[in-house]
Design an enzyme around this catalytic site. Structure first.
Site, mmCIF file in Angstrom:
data_model
loop_
_atom_site.group_PDB
_atom_site.id
_atom_site.type_symbol
_atom_site.label_atom_id
_atom_site.label_comp_id
_atom_site.label_asym_id
_atom_site.label_seq_id
_atom_site.Cartn_x
_atom_site.Cartn_y
_atom_site.Cartn_z
ATOM 1 N N ASP A 162 0.832 -1.202 0.000
ATOM 2 C CA ASP A 162 0.000 0.000 0.000
ATOM 3 C C ASP A 162 0.868 1.254 0.000
ATOM 4 O OD1 ASP A 162 -1.263 -2.364 1.471
ATOM 5 O OD2 ASP A 162 -3.016 -1.157 1.022
ATOM 6 N N ASP A 191 -1.658 -2.650 -3.951
ATOM 7 C CA ASP A 191 -1.928 -1.209 -3.906
ATOM 8 C C ASP A 191 -0.644 -0.424 -4.151
ATOM 9 O OD1 ASP A 191 -4.582 -1.705 -3.541
ATOM 10 O OD2 ASP A 191 -4.717 -0.877 -1.507
ATOM 11 N N TYR A 194 -1.975 4.323 -6.222
ATOM 12 C CA TYR A 194 -3.146 5.105 -5.789
ATOM 13 C C TYR A 194 -3.510 6.184 -6.810
ATOM 14 C CZ TYR A 194 -3.209 2.670 -1.360
ATOM 15 O OH TYR A 194 -3.294 1.696 -0.425
ATOM 16 N N ASN A 228 -6.883 -3.653 -4.387
ATOM 17 C CA ASN A 228 -8.111 -3.025 -4.884
ATOM 18 C C ASN A 228 -7.827 -1.744 -5.665
ATOM 19 O OD1 ASN A 228 -7.441 -2.440 -2.063
ATOM 20 N ND2 ASN A 228 -9.040 -0.876 -2.205
ATOM 21 N N HIS A 229 -6.730 -1.056 -5.357
ATOM 22 C CA HIS A 229 -6.412 0.169 -6.104
ATOM 23 C C HIS A 229 -5.821 -0.118 -7.484
ATOM 24 C CE1 HIS A 229 -7.490 3.141 -3.073
ATOM 25 N NE2 HIS A 229 -7.081 2.248 -2.193
ATOM 26 N N HIS A 313 -3.624 -9.501 -1.174
ATOM 27 C CA HIS A 313 -3.770 -8.133 -0.689
ATOM 28 C C HIS A 313 -4.623 -8.035 0.578
ATOM 29 C CE1 HIS A 313 -3.711 -3.850 -0.744
ATOM 30 N NE2 HIS A 313 -5.020 -3.770 -0.810
ATOM 31 N N HIS A 322 -11.490 -0.746 10.427
ATOM 32 C CA HIS A 322 -11.635 -0.507 8.995
ATOM 33 C C HIS A 322 -11.279 -1.790 8.230
ATOM 34 C CE1 HIS A 322 -12.479 2.754 6.253
ATOM 35 N NE2 HIS A 322 -11.573 2.296 5.430
ATOM 36 N N HIS A 323 -12.068 -2.129 7.266
ATOM 37 C CA HIS A 323 -11.889 -3.362 6.477
ATOM 38 C C HIS A 323 -12.126 -4.635 7.293
ATOM 39 C CE1 HIS A 323 -10.421 -0.922 3.250
ATOM 40 N NE2 HIS A 323 -9.271 -0.632 3.817
ATOM 41 N N HIS A 350 -3.576 -3.869 2.530
ATOM 42 C CA HIS A 350 -4.943 -3.365 2.524
ATOM 43 C C HIS A 350 -5.287 -2.538 3.766
ATOM 44 C CE1 HIS A 350 -8.829 -2.957 0.812
ATOM 45 N NE2 HIS A 350 -9.473 -3.744 1.654
ATOM 46 N N HIS A 352 -4.272 -0.170 6.521
ATOM 47 C CA HIS A 352 -3.127 0.740 6.578
ATOM 48 C C HIS A 352 -2.586 0.836 7.996
ATOM 49 C CE1 HIS A 352 -4.871 2.679 2.724
ATOM 50 N NE2 HIS A 352 -4.333 1.508 2.510
HETATM 51 FE FE FE2 Z 1 -6.180 -1.980 -0.411
#
Ligand code: FE2
Length: 463
Positions: A162, A191, A194, A228-229, A313, A322-323, A350, A352
């Protein structure tokens, strides 16, 4: 110092670190800034001098065993040459390999010329120089091939995830480059640029990212996995082909492992067998990724490559809010196989922040028996999240409280990690936060290989 004072001090420190249920939730204090992307005129994004000079140079493994290298780069003005000239250190004989270039369009963006050239049949454990471009725009780099695949070959992987292109991203990369543990290749957990944070996923930020990381990835391979990015799905603007910029820019040797997609594949490198999976491609029963993995896992020969590492990821275990549980469907699908085949470690990004679990599994559950708590499992992987590269979305601070039992150490700080294989039984893992000195390890763990070691490692202690 008086011994009792030392014990009191240690007790206070441990008390501050340890929560009631799980492992350590670090109370390390850090700034709360969300870091902006570095401006496009930053020196880290500088375009190399000379007309049509090759830029965004990056290498990755180019075959299944480590005797091949894929060299990729971009020429901005015209196609130019797709040729790589290379030679082993202390030799005069220069060889050539010729690749090809591709271009793509993304809405109103037209890519420059993206070259990919695979060099094969290199000697193991050898330093090679290589040259790209022509005339006064010729640029020279070097890399070192890995040792021949074998069970006791020491090798050190870096772990970065990331990353993005903020000032923190630059600190992370600098910290990795300056780490005395000296990673020889990077396992990148997804990732990358970005670019999709910008209107219309401004693909110029894919180019700037390529120039930013060149200083490392032109000299040592980064083993890519998609996050995902990388999806870049924008059907309302006619961009309905997922992973289009990523798959044009980052070639991987997927066909060498019988994969039908660059999004999942495997390589052998030194004493490690690396399986890269795609969290954002179909992975249910009967899908191409599933079929490939079911075919792949039985092939891994732990006598040849004792260390079985999975990269994906999205983490299967993460105790950040988060996530939370985003990886749950993949866990239900694949955790049973990771335990069955004794995967040593699963590296993810993923989230952070940083987290390391104990060896746990949660595979006993069916929909009726109620056995749905993760438990210590001496055949299960350690799950490590290093989504802490430093992208423009900032750190995630909110944690599930109390800390779940499976979580051994967690801390929302930017950093990177290293996985240092010593031999077939032992590997040393360390996580480095950016604010520390280069040799400081904020978290560390001795891995005992699951196939070769019968004694459990220290992760059993907290269960
Ligand atoms: Fe991600």
């Amino acid at each position: 110092m008086n011994r009792h004072i030392v014990y009191l001090f240690l007790g206070l420190v441990l008390g501050a670190l340890r929560s009631s249920n799980g492992g350590i939730s670090s109370r390390y204090s850090r700034s709360n800034d969300i870091s902006a992307d570095m401006p496009l005129n930053s020196d880290v994004f500088a375009v190399p001098p000379g007309y049509n000079a090759p830029q965004q140079v990056h290498i990755t493994q180019g075959d299944h065993e480590g005797r091949g290298v894929i060299v990729s780069w971009v020429t901005p003005n015209e196609p130019g040459s797709s040729k790589v000239t290379y030679w082993a250190e202390n030799t005069q004989l220069k060889k050539h390999a010729v690749g090809k270039f591709v271009t793509y369009k993304y809405y109103n963006y037209s890519s420059p010329y993206i070259h990919h050239c695979t060099i094969k049949n290199l000697k193991y454990n050898t330093k090679y120089f290589y040259e790209l471009g022509t005339g006064n725009a010729t640029r020279q780099f070097w890399f070192t091939t890995p040792p021949e695949v074998g069970p006791d070959v020491p090798y050190t992987f870096g772990l970065i995830g990331d990353l993005g292109q903020t000032f923190d991203s630059n600190r992370t990369l600098t910290h990795y480059e300056s780490n005395p543990a000296k990673g020889q290749a990077v396992l990148f957990v997804g990732d990358l640029s970005y670019a999709d944070a910008y209107p219309l996923h401004d693909n110029n930020r894919w180019d700037s990212w390529g120039r930013f990381v060149e200083r490392s990835v032109a000299y040592q391979p980064w083993i890519w996995s998609a996050g995902n990015h990388e999806i870049d799905f924008l059907p309302e603007y006619g961009e309905g082909e997922p992973f289009k910029p990523y798959t044009h820019r980052y070639y991987v040797p997927y066909e060498a492992s019988g994969s039908t997609s660059p999004l999942w594949y495997s390589i052998k490198r030194a004493s490690a067998y690396i399986i890269v999976m795609s969290s954002y491609s179909a992975y249910g029963m009967y899908t191409p990724q599933y079929k490939w993995l079911m075919n792949e896992l039985p092939k891994v020969n732990r006598t040849e490559t004792p260390w079985l590492i999975v990269v994906m990821h999205c983490p299967l275990y993460s105790s950040y809010v988060h996530h939370y549980m985003e990886g749950e469907t993949m866990r239900v699908m694949y955790e049973q196989y990771f335990v069955q085949y004794k995967v040593d470690v699963v590296f993810s990004g993923h989230v952070h922040a940083y987290e390391r679990t104990d060896r746990v599994s949660n595979i006993a559950y069916n929909i009726e028996n109620g056995l749905c708590n993760p438990k210590y499992d001496g055949s299960a992987p350690v799950y490590i999240t290093v989504g802490d590269g430093g992208n423009q979305e900032g750190l995630l601070y909110e944690m599930v409280d109390p800390q779940p039992k499976y979580s051994a150490f967690r801390e929302p700080s930017y950093g990177h990690a290293t996985f240092e294989i010593k031999n077939r039984t032992t590997a040393y893992y360390a996580w480095h936060r950016n604010q520390d000195g280069y040799s400081v390890e904020a978290d560390s763990f001795w891995f005992h290989n699951l196939y070769w070691t019968s004694t459990s490692d220290s992760s059993a202690a907290s269960f």
